[in-house]
Design an enzyme around this catalytic site. Structure first.
Site, PDB file in Angstrom:
ATOM      1  N   LYS A 163       0.821  -1.208   0.000  1.00  0.00           N
ATOM      2  CA  LYS A 163       0.000   0.000   0.000  1.00  0.00           C
ATOM      3  C   LYS A 163       0.859   1.265   0.000  1.00  0.00           C
ATOM      4  O   LYS A 163       0.417   2.313  -0.451  1.00  0.00           O
ATOM      5  CB  LYS A 163      -0.955  -0.014   1.186  1.00  0.00           C
ATOM      6  CG  LYS A 163      -1.877  -1.240   1.132  1.00  0.00           C
ATOM      7  CD  LYS A 163      -3.290  -0.966   1.496  1.00  0.00           C
ATOM      8  CE  LYS A 163      -4.231  -2.081   1.115  1.00  0.00           C
ATOM      9  NZ  LYS A 163      -3.799  -3.448   1.444  1.00  0.00           N
ATOM     10  N   ASP A 164       2.103   1.152   0.464  1.00  0.00           N
ATOM     11  CA  ASP A 164       3.007   2.302   0.399  1.00  0.00           C
ATOM     12  C   ASP A 164       3.250   2.752  -1.038  1.00  0.00           C
ATOM     13  O   ASP A 164       3.505   3.932  -1.283  1.00  0.00           O
ATOM     14  CB  ASP A 164       4.376   1.945   1.006  1.00  0.00           C
ATOM     15  CG  ASP A 164       4.322   1.739   2.514  1.00  0.00           C
ATOM     16  OD1 ASP A 164       3.520   2.416   3.187  1.00  0.00           O
ATOM     17  OD2 ASP A 164       5.102   0.908   3.019  1.00  0.00           O
TER      18      ASP A 164
END
Ligand code: PLP
Length: 472
Positions: free
Chosen positions: A117-118
């Site tokens: 998700k980063d």
């Protein structure tokens, strides 16, 4: 480039307008009016950009095809700040790890919170700060998390001007590591609210606050959820970077296996394929929550009730419905807005499922999608096998992807399994599988001992609103 809604709304918007918005006014999701096409010459160009100038410049080039209302030098600078070695620990940003034959892992989890998700959230942090500054606006992001999304959002937004984050999580129910990741942040614009309840209580509070339109407008409440188009767009880039690493020439094809929950990650693969990236198969891998596997096998999309949702050892894929799925179905139906609205806005809402016609279902063959599901026992076995044969530790989500990938490999076509989290994030299951503690990156060693910043509140909408009023 203009953006439209999957449910047929006549309005058309530009990138900066939809950046800070959630759903379209008719409840649909935003998509570009058309996918820019990359022909063989264009692909060769992008390969050279990636090879000579790296991931951030590749991101800039691809984003430029979709963003025409941010000056080029600003967009390029934001890509540079989001995707660099200091943030992702490696100049390749998304390096490949070969396993056997054409089977390889593509690492997407070297960012600050050790999950993929980063990849999107780091860029979103840049874009939000930029756009809010340009409009002299502020935004209070309200979210609920049981782990990955909340921490990725906090690490992307910490210290950003104009943005505050109010993140609700179930008190004492996250793993000590996940809790420490979030609660140890000392940035004044990050507010951790531990709710005395379960994840669903947190989510219900977010919904209740967001449905109070007066409150929402007055306090500039927004979200960073997975339906945001900019998040999806950021994820398109690593499909290209994976392709360039796995191939020598632009005539070759590759397949991707993607551990899926909300269908965000793999939907970005679909977009890359629609742009002309030579993707053979998109392998949609699910855990016991097999809503998507069921759809790709049968043509029936049946959302689950909360009580039917399994709590699994790959918790970031524990979903009852796949919030990005409507985007793919819209394309599958020949971009028929009224039909998409009938399926998602009416049938799913009223009866909890829809069934495609035979003709519609047959179209799936043109989009490369195949699917499969894993069980807890499958994931443990895959983790053991991968460790024994290759000396590589993988996390439970990646294990799901790898297990299903093996069902769909083809001779001569590399299969890239997207590694969506590092094993350190799910240490308990790794110990169960291997009897070994996974290694943690140096920066995260001992974080459980750091001072924690959080506020405990009862599962009470009024109390959460009062907290926001006091701190927004
Ligand atoms: C969010 C997440 C997924 C699922 O991704 P979607 O885009 O929701 O399909 C898979 N693995 C990990 C580790 C995640 O955090």
């Amino acid at each position: 480039m203009r953006y439209l809604s999957t449910r047929g709304h006549p309005g058309r918007k530009r990138f900066s307008e939809i950046l800070l918005e959630g759903l379209a006014p008719d409840g649909g999701l935003y998509l570009p009016e058309q996918y820019p096409q990359i022909d063989r010459a264009g692909l060769a160009d992008l390969r050279a950009v990636w090879r000579e100038q790296g991931y951030a410049e590749l991101a800039f080039r691809l984003l430029s095809l979709y963003v025409d209302d941010i000056p080029a030098q600003d967009l390029r600078a934001m890509c540079g700040r989001a995707y660099n070695e200091a943030v992702f620990g490696t100049p390749a940003i998304v390096p490949l790890k070969p396993l056997e034959g054409g089977l390889q892992l593509q690492a997407l989890s070297n960012g600050p919170t050790l999950a993929f998700k980063d990849m999107a959230m780091q860029l979103l942090g840049q874009l939000f700060e930029y756009e809010l500054g340009r409009r002299s606006q502020v935004l209070n992001i309200l979210g609920a998390t049981s782990g990955d999304t909340g921490s990725a959002a906090e690490y992307a937004m910490k210290g950003k001007k104009g943005v505050k984050v109010f993140m609700l999580s179930p008190h004492n129910r996250m793993s000590p590591f996940q809790q420490a990741q979030m609660f140890s942040l000392q940035d004044a614009n990050i507010h951790n609210i531990a709710i005395e309840g379960v994840f669903d209580d947190c989510q219900d509070i977010v919904k209740a606050v967001s449905n109070d339109l007066g409150f929402k407008a007055h306090w500039h409440i927004g979200t960073v959820n997975s339906i945001n188009w900019a998040r999806l767009l950021a994820q398109v880039v690593y499909y290209f970077a994976g392709y360039f690493q796995a191939t020598q020439s632009d005539e070759e094809r590759v397949s991707f296996a993607v551990p899926s929950g909300n269908f965000g990650n793999i939907c970005a693969g679909h977009v890359a394929r629609m742009m002309g990236l030579p993707i053979a198969r998109l392998v949609c891998a699910t855990n016991e929550n097999d809503v998507l596997d069921e759809f790709f096998r049968t043509g029936t999309y049946r959302v689950r009730k909360t009580a039917e949702t399994h709590e699994t050892s790959s918790p970031s894929m524990d979903i009852s419905k796949a919030s990005n799925f409507e985007r793919f179905v819209f394309d599958l139906l020949g971009r028929d807005g009224p039909r998409t609205r009938a399926l998602f806005g009416e049938q799913v809402e009223k009866q909890g499922f829809f069934r495609l016609s035979d003709t519609e279902f047959q179209q799936i063959g043109h989009y490369g999608f195949v699917s499969g599901a894993s069980t807890h026992a499958n994931r443990l076995e895959t983790i053991r096998d991968t460790h024994r044969r290759f000396g590589v530790m993988i996390d439970t989500h990646t294990a799901d992807g790898l297990k299903v990938a093996r069902q769909w490999t083809e001779p001569g076509v590399p299969m890239l399994v997207l590694e969506t989290a590092l094993p350190a994030k799910f240490a308990q299951t790794l110990v169960e599988a291997l009897g070994l503690e996974p290694e943690r990156p140096a920066a995260l060693q001992g974080i459980e001992a750091l001072p924690k910043r959080f506020t405990v509140l009862p599962a009470d909408v009024a109390r959460v609103k009062a907290y926001i009023e006091a701190h927004a």
